[in-house]
Design a protein around this motif. Structure first.
Motif, PDB file in Angstrom:
ATOM      1  N   PHE A  44     113.656   5.412 160.948  1.00 14.08           N
ATOM      2  CA  PHE A  44     112.415   4.843 161.460  1.00 14.08           C
ATOM      3  C   PHE A  44     112.686   3.937 162.655  1.00 14.08           C
ATOM      4  O   PHE A  44     111.964   3.964 163.653  1.00 14.08           O
ATOM      5  N   LEU A  45     113.749   3.136 162.574  1.00 16.10           N
ATOM      6  CA  LEU A  45     114.100   2.236 163.666  1.00 16.10           C
ATOM      7  C   LEU A  45     114.484   3.008 164.924  1.00 16.10           C
ATOM      8  O   LEU A  45     114.113   2.621 166.037  1.00 16.10           O
ATOM      9  N   ASN A  46     115.201   4.108 164.772  1.00 12.08           N
ATOM     10  CA  ASN A  46     115.574   4.916 165.935  1.00 12.08           C
ATOM     11  C   ASN A  46     114.354   5.525 166.617  1.00 12.08           C
ATOM     12  O   ASN A  46     114.273   5.559 167.845  1.00 12.08           O
ATOM     13  N   ILE A  49     112.642   2.690 168.437  1.00 13.55           N
ATOM     14  CA  ILE A  49     113.356   2.345 169.671  1.00 13.55           C
ATOM     15  C   ILE A  49     113.031   3.350 170.770  1.00 13.55           C
ATOM     16  O   ILE A  49     112.743   2.979 171.905  1.00 13.55           O
ATOM     17  N   TYR A  50     113.075   4.616 170.430  1.00 13.80           N
ATOM     18  CA  TYR A  50     112.823   5.665 171.416  1.00 13.80           C
ATOM     19  C   TYR A  50     111.434   5.537 172.035  1.00 13.80           C
ATOM     20  O   TYR A  50     111.279   5.523 173.264  1.00 13.80           O
ATOM     21  N   PHE A  57     108.374  -0.129 178.137  1.00 12.28           N
ATOM     22  CA  PHE A  57     109.204  -0.459 179.284  1.00 12.28           C
ATOM     23  C   PHE A  57     109.194   0.623 180.363  1.00 12.28           C
ATOM     24  O   PHE A  57     109.819   0.449 181.411  1.00 12.28           O
ATOM     25  N   GLY A  58     108.562   1.730 180.105  1.00 11.77           N
ATOM     26  CA  GLY A  58     108.460   2.787 181.092  1.00 11.77           C
ATOM     27  C   GLY A  58     109.792   3.452 181.428  1.00 11.77           C
ATOM     28  O   GLY A  58     110.000   3.914 182.544  1.00 11.77           O
ATOM     29  N   VAL A  59     110.684   3.515 180.475  1.00  7.38           N
ATOM     30  CA  VAL A  59     112.003   4.112 180.680  1.00  7.38           C
ATOM     31  C   VAL A  59     111.884   5.626 180.579  1.00  7.38           C
ATOM     32  O   VAL A  59     111.073   6.153 179.809  1.00  7.38           O
ATOM     33  N   ASP A  60     112.692   6.330 181.367  1.00  9.12           N
ATOM     34  CA  ASP A  60     112.715   7.791 181.323  1.00  9.12           C
ATOM     35  C   ASP A  60     113.120   8.254 179.926  1.00  9.12           C
ATOM     36  O   ASP A  60     113.859   7.582 179.215  1.00  9.12           O
ATOM     37  N   LEU A  65     116.383   8.301 174.985  1.00  6.91           N
ATOM     38  CA  LEU A  65     117.103   9.094 173.988  1.00  6.91           C
ATOM     39  C   LEU A  65     118.557   8.656 173.890  1.00  6.91           C
ATOM     40  O   LEU A  65     119.127   8.561 172.795  1.00  6.91           O
ATOM     41  N   PHE A  66     119.177   8.355 175.022  1.00  8.69           N
ATOM     42  CA  PHE A  66     120.558   7.875 175.021  1.00  8.69           C
ATOM     43  C   PHE A  66     120.678   6.544 174.288  1.00  8.69           C
ATOM     44  O   PHE A  66     121.588   6.356 173.469  1.00  8.69           O
ATOM     45  N   LEU A  67     119.775   5.630 174.538  1.00  8.52           N
ATOM     46  CA  LEU A  67     119.828   4.316 173.882  1.00  8.52           C
ATOM     47  C   LEU A  67     119.533   4.425 172.380  1.00  8.52           C
ATOM     48  O   LEU A  67     120.132   3.712 171.572  1.00  8.52           O
ATOM     49  N   ALA A  68     118.621   5.316 172.008  1.00 11.89           N
ATOM     50  CA  ALA A  68     118.355   5.534 170.582  1.00 11.89           C
ATOM     51  C   ALA A  68     119.577   6.171 169.914  1.00 11.89           C
ATOM     52  O   ALA A  68     119.912   5.844 168.774  1.00 11.89           O
ATOM     53  N   GLY A  69     120.248   7.069 170.619  1.00 10.17           N
ATOM     54  CA  GLY A  69     121.488   7.658 170.103  1.00 10.17           C
ATOM     55  C   GLY A  69     122.593   6.629 169.977  1.00 10.17           C
ATOM     56  O   GLY A  69     123.388   6.661 169.034  1.00 10.17           O
ATOM     57  N   LEU A  70     122.668   5.715 170.916  1.00 11.87           N
ATOM     58  CA  LEU A  70     123.648   4.628 170.844  1.00 11.87           C
ATOM     59  C   LEU A  70     123.368   3.739 169.632  1.00 11.87           C
ATOM     60  O   LEU A  70     124.298   3.322 168.928  1.00 11.87           O
ATOM     61  N   ALA A  71     122.095   3.469 169.390  1.00 11.24           N
ATOM     62  CA  ALA A  71     121.719   2.691 168.205  1.00 11.24           C
ATOM     63  C   ALA A  71     122.082   3.457 166.935  1.00 11.24           C
ATOM     64  O   ALA A  71     122.555   2.870 165.951  1.00 11.24           O
TER      65      ALA A  71
END
Length: 93
Positions: A44-46, A49-50, A57-60, A65-71
Motif C-alpha cells: 500500500f505504501l509503495n 508513493i508512486y 509533485f508532478g514527477v514523470d 516508478l524508480f523511487l517506488a522501486g527504491l522504496a
C-alpha cells in the motif's frame, strides 16, 4: 459454625508438559501474523508513493516508478533483517 477442612496438594509440573505447549500467541503474532501485514502495508505504501509523486509533485511516471522501486528494495532489506535468517524474528529458531 463448623469450619470445613480443606486439603491442598501442590501439583508438580513436569518439564515435558512445559515443552509440549509450543509457541504462544505473542510468538505467533510477531513471527507469522505481523509478517503478512508487513507486506500488505508496504505494498500500500509503495502504491501511495508512486501516485503521490505523480499527482502532488508532478514527477514523470518513470521517476516515480524508480523511487517506488527504491522504496520496495529498502522494505525488502528491512524484511530480511527482521524476519530473515539470523534476524530477531527468524521462524527457524
Amino acid at each position: 459454625m463448623a469450619q470445613k477442612r480443606r486439603l491442598e496438594v501442590p501439583r508438580k509440573v513436569q518439564e515435558d508438559e512445559l515443552e509440549d505447549e509450543g509457541p504462544g500467541w505473542k510468538d505467533w503474532f510477531l513471527r507469522d501474523y505481523a509478517r503478512y501485514w508487513y507486506w500488505i502495508a508496504m505494498g500500500f505504501l509503495n502504491i501511495l508513493i508512486y501516485f503521490q509523486l505523480q499527482w502532488s509533485f508532478g514527477v514523470d511516471w518513470k521517476v516515480a516508478l524508480f523511487l517506488a522501486g527504491l522504496a520496495a528494495a529498502t522494505q525488502g532489506f528491512a524484511y530480511i533483517r527482521i524476519w530473515g535468517s539470523g534476524g530477531p524474528l527468524d521462524r527457524q529458531e
